[in-house]
Design an enzyme around this catalytic site. Structure first.
Site, mmCIF file in Angstrom:
data_model
loop_
_atom_site.group_PDB
_atom_site.id
_atom_site.type_symbol
_atom_site.label_atom_id
_atom_site.label_comp_id
_atom_site.label_asym_id
_atom_site.label_seq_id
_atom_site.Cartn_x
_atom_site.Cartn_y
_atom_site.Cartn_z
ATOM 1 C CG ASP A 1 -14.831 -5.208 -3.057
ATOM 2 O OD1 ASP A 1 -13.773 -5.570 -2.689
ATOM 3 O OD2 ASP A 1 -15.898 -6.370 -2.671
ATOM 4 C CB SER A 2 -18.494 -7.995 -5.676
ATOM 5 O OG SER A 2 -17.466 -8.762 -5.347
ATOM 6 N NE ARG B 1 -2.803 -1.672 3.218
ATOM 7 C CZ ARG B 1 -3.387 -2.736 3.491
ATOM 8 N NH1 ARG B 1 -4.462 -3.267 2.554
ATOM 9 N NH2 ARG B 1 -3.249 -3.599 4.629
ATOM 10 C CB CYS C 1 -3.417 -13.499 -2.230
ATOM 11 S SG CYS C 1 -4.884 -13.757 -2.560
ATOM 12 C CG ASP D 1 -4.992 -7.324 -3.558
ATOM 13 O OD1 ASP D 1 -4.736 -8.366 -3.572
ATOM 14 O OD2 ASP D 1 -5.085 -6.896 -2.489
ATOM 15 C CG PHE E 1 -10.489 -7.483 -7.074
ATOM 16 C CD1 PHE E 1 -11.476 -8.606 -7.289
ATOM 17 C CD2 PHE E 1 -9.797 -7.087 -8.286
ATOM 18 C CE1 PHE E 1 -11.782 -9.178 -8.242
ATOM 19 C CE2 PHE E 1 -10.120 -7.929 -9.404
ATOM 20 C CZ PHE E 1 -11.057 -8.854 -9.633
ATOM 21 C CB ALA F 1 -13.083 -6.220 -10.530
HETATM 22 N N1 SAH Z 1 -6.911 -5.123 -1.984
HETATM 23 C C1 SAH Z 1 -7.590 -5.153 -0.595
HETATM 24 C C2 SAH Z 1 -7.774 -6.501 -0.580
HETATM 25 C C3 SAH Z 1 -8.828 -7.395 -1.540
HETATM 26 S S1 SAH Z 1 -9.649 -8.902 -1.157
HETATM 27 C C4 SAH Z 1 -6.939 -4.605 0.573
HETATM 28 O O1 SAH Z 1 -5.826 -4.352 0.447
HETATM 29 O O2 SAH Z 1 -7.354 -4.570 1.602
HETATM 30 C C5 SAH Z 1 -10.606 -9.282 -2.265
HETATM 31 C C6 SAH Z 1 -11.889 -8.350 -2.477
HETATM 32 O O3 SAH Z 1 -12.560 -8.539 -3.743
HETATM 33 C C7 SAH Z 1 -12.791 -8.571 -1.693
HETATM 34 O O4 SAH Z 1 -13.284 -7.365 -0.852
HETATM 35 C C8 SAH Z 1 -14.305 -9.138 -2.345
HETATM 36 O O5 SAH Z 1 -15.393 -8.547 -1.828
HETATM 37 C C9 SAH Z 1 -13.795 -8.695 -3.747
HETATM 38 N N2 SAH Z 1 -14.378 -9.287 -4.851
HETATM 39 C C10 SAH Z 1 -14.356 -10.722 -5.071
HETATM 40 N N3 SAH Z 1 -14.787 -11.040 -6.296
HETATM 41 C C11 SAH Z 1 -14.866 -9.850 -6.834
HETATM 42 C C12 SAH Z 1 -15.483 -9.464 -7.983
HETATM 43 N N4 SAH Z 1 -15.689 -10.380 -9.211
HETATM 44 N N5 SAH Z 1 -15.554 -8.020 -8.538
HETATM 45 C C13 SAH Z 1 -15.181 -7.180 -7.426
HETATM 46 N N6 SAH Z 1 -14.957 -7.591 -6.444
HETATM 47 C C14 SAH Z 1 -14.808 -8.823 -6.223
#
Ligand code: SAH
Length: 391
Positions: free
Chosen positions: A244-245, A206, A334, A294, A222, A274
């Protein structure tokens, strides 16, 4: 509390890899045995002691190695010593003046297999991986209470996979907990948030995006509770779009902006898939100086690897199509089944698909409070690649 000790015999020649520090023994590498889950076992090969670990009769990982020292007992004192040692190993790993949320115990990477402890200010969160390690729960509770007291830890909450959350001492933890990460404030919900509440493993990444965010339009895909977004906005981004979804995550992202005296009204929060968001942004000709991807793990198992690699390629090709000329893509993965080389391979194909030649600026991973051992590459799960996309 007494834990029965038994013996298992190696069928496969794993002596060398175990002595080198690999912490897992799969069931098919052992002679059949009838031992109960949670028992401490000595692993024997050709009549000799190789390792001592924790047995799981139901998991494909039958033994998680606790020690290679035949003289080291696996008891309450052992668990306490591992927690103390992990705490010492955090020296230099985090800036305690600026950061009060960190991973205290990283399981295999800290020689205590299956045990993760995350600290969020005065709250510790325990995550146990597998049934066997539940045998250590009473010891862990005592040890975390004692060793955590000088750190100001007043609550222990358990968030193990599959189980529902449970307060282990100190009663229900505050909700949300306000933490500081590199001086930036975040609200964390340890009872309902993802993982143990927050993605501590991205702390340094970050910060790493900040030099590329100033004056730019930034898209954080995400985005969860806005970890990258808040940093980008504080670094002077013109506008940050968090996608985010999960609406709940975005609500918390807005709150995290406010916590840092940023006006969420000056930024955007899109509750959408996304991939769909990116495709529309591309079609509408919108471009961003910094794009962060991410996603959650696309490869939860070795079997899903091929599909996962394709998803990383597609996602980042789409992301590149909205990166402004000479803008930056920060791509994360990850999945522990996808190694650094394989992930860079995905970015190579994404660049080719999007016809955007890439300069790789920096290949990063997880921070020093998520240590791994040389013999356990599976532990180095986080990839974070910063690259600049030619126009
Ligand atoms: N970058 C964040 C962590 C991401 S975790 C940080 O630094 O804190 C992954 C996230 O992706 C979750 O919040 C989940 O709700 C979201 N997610 C999962 N599938 C998704 C999709 N198809 N489109 C958008 N968001 C999604």
């Amino acid at each position: 509390m007494a834990i029965p000790t038994a013996t298992v015999r190696l069928k496969k020649d794993l002596e060398r890899s175990l002595r080198a520090g690999h912490p897992w023994i799969y069931a098919d590498a052992l002679e059949p045995a009838r031992i109960s889950t949670g028992a401490v076992v000595d692993v024997i090969s050709r009549g000799r002691f190789v390792a001592r670990g924790l047995y799981d009769a139901r998991s494909p990982i039958a033994v998680r190695v606790a020690t290679l020292d035949p003289a080291e007992l696996v008891d309450e004192g052992f668990v306490r010593a591992r927690l103390d040692s992990a705490l010492k190993a955090r020296r230099g790993a985090i800036d305690a003046g600026q950061t009060d949320a960190f991973r205290w115990m990283n399981g295999e990477g800290d020689f205590l297999p299956g045990v993760v402890v995350d600290v969020y200010a005065e709250v510790a969160v325990l995550r146990l991986d597998g049934d066997a390690v539940r045998a250590w729960r009473p010891w862990l509770i005592t040890a975390i209470a004692e060793a955590g007291r000088p750190l100001g830890i007043r609550h222990l909450y358990e968030r193990s996979r599959g189980g529902k959350g449970e307060a282990l001492f100190g009663g229900a933890p505050p909700s949300p907990i306000e933490i500081r990460e590199s001086g930036v404030r975040f609200a964390v919900d340890v009872a309902h948030g993802q993982k143990t509440g927050f993605f501590l493993d991205q702390r340094e990444n970050r910060r790493a995006i900040r030099p590329f965010a100033g004056g730019e339009a930034v898209a954080n895909l995400f985005g969860y509770t806005g970890g990258f977004s808040v940093h980008a906005a504080l670094a002077g981004a013109r506008e940050v779009v968090t996608v985010d979804s999960a609406e709940g995550a975005l609500e918390q992202a807005r709150a995290n902006f406010r916590l840092n005296r940023l006006d969420p009204e000056r930024h955007r929060f899109a509750c959408e898939d996304a991939f769909a968001w990116l495709a529309r942004a591309r079609d509408e000709g919108r471009r961003y100086g910094l794009v962060i991807t991410d996603p959650p793990s696309f490869a939860p198992s070795e079997k899903s690897l091929k599909k996962a690699l394709a998803a990383y390629r597609d996602l980042n090709a789409l992301a590149l199509s909205v990166v402004a000329p000479e803008g930056v893509l920060a791509a994360a993965s990850c999945s522990s089944h996808v190694n650094h080389e394989a992930f860079l391979g995905c970015l190579r194909v994404a660049a080719e698909k999007a016809r955007r030649p890439l300069r790789v600026l920096k290949v990063r991973g997880q921070p020093a409070d998520h240590p791994t051992t040389p013999a356990f590459p599976e532990g180095r799960y986080l990839k974070f690649v910063l690259c600049r996309a030619a126009g």
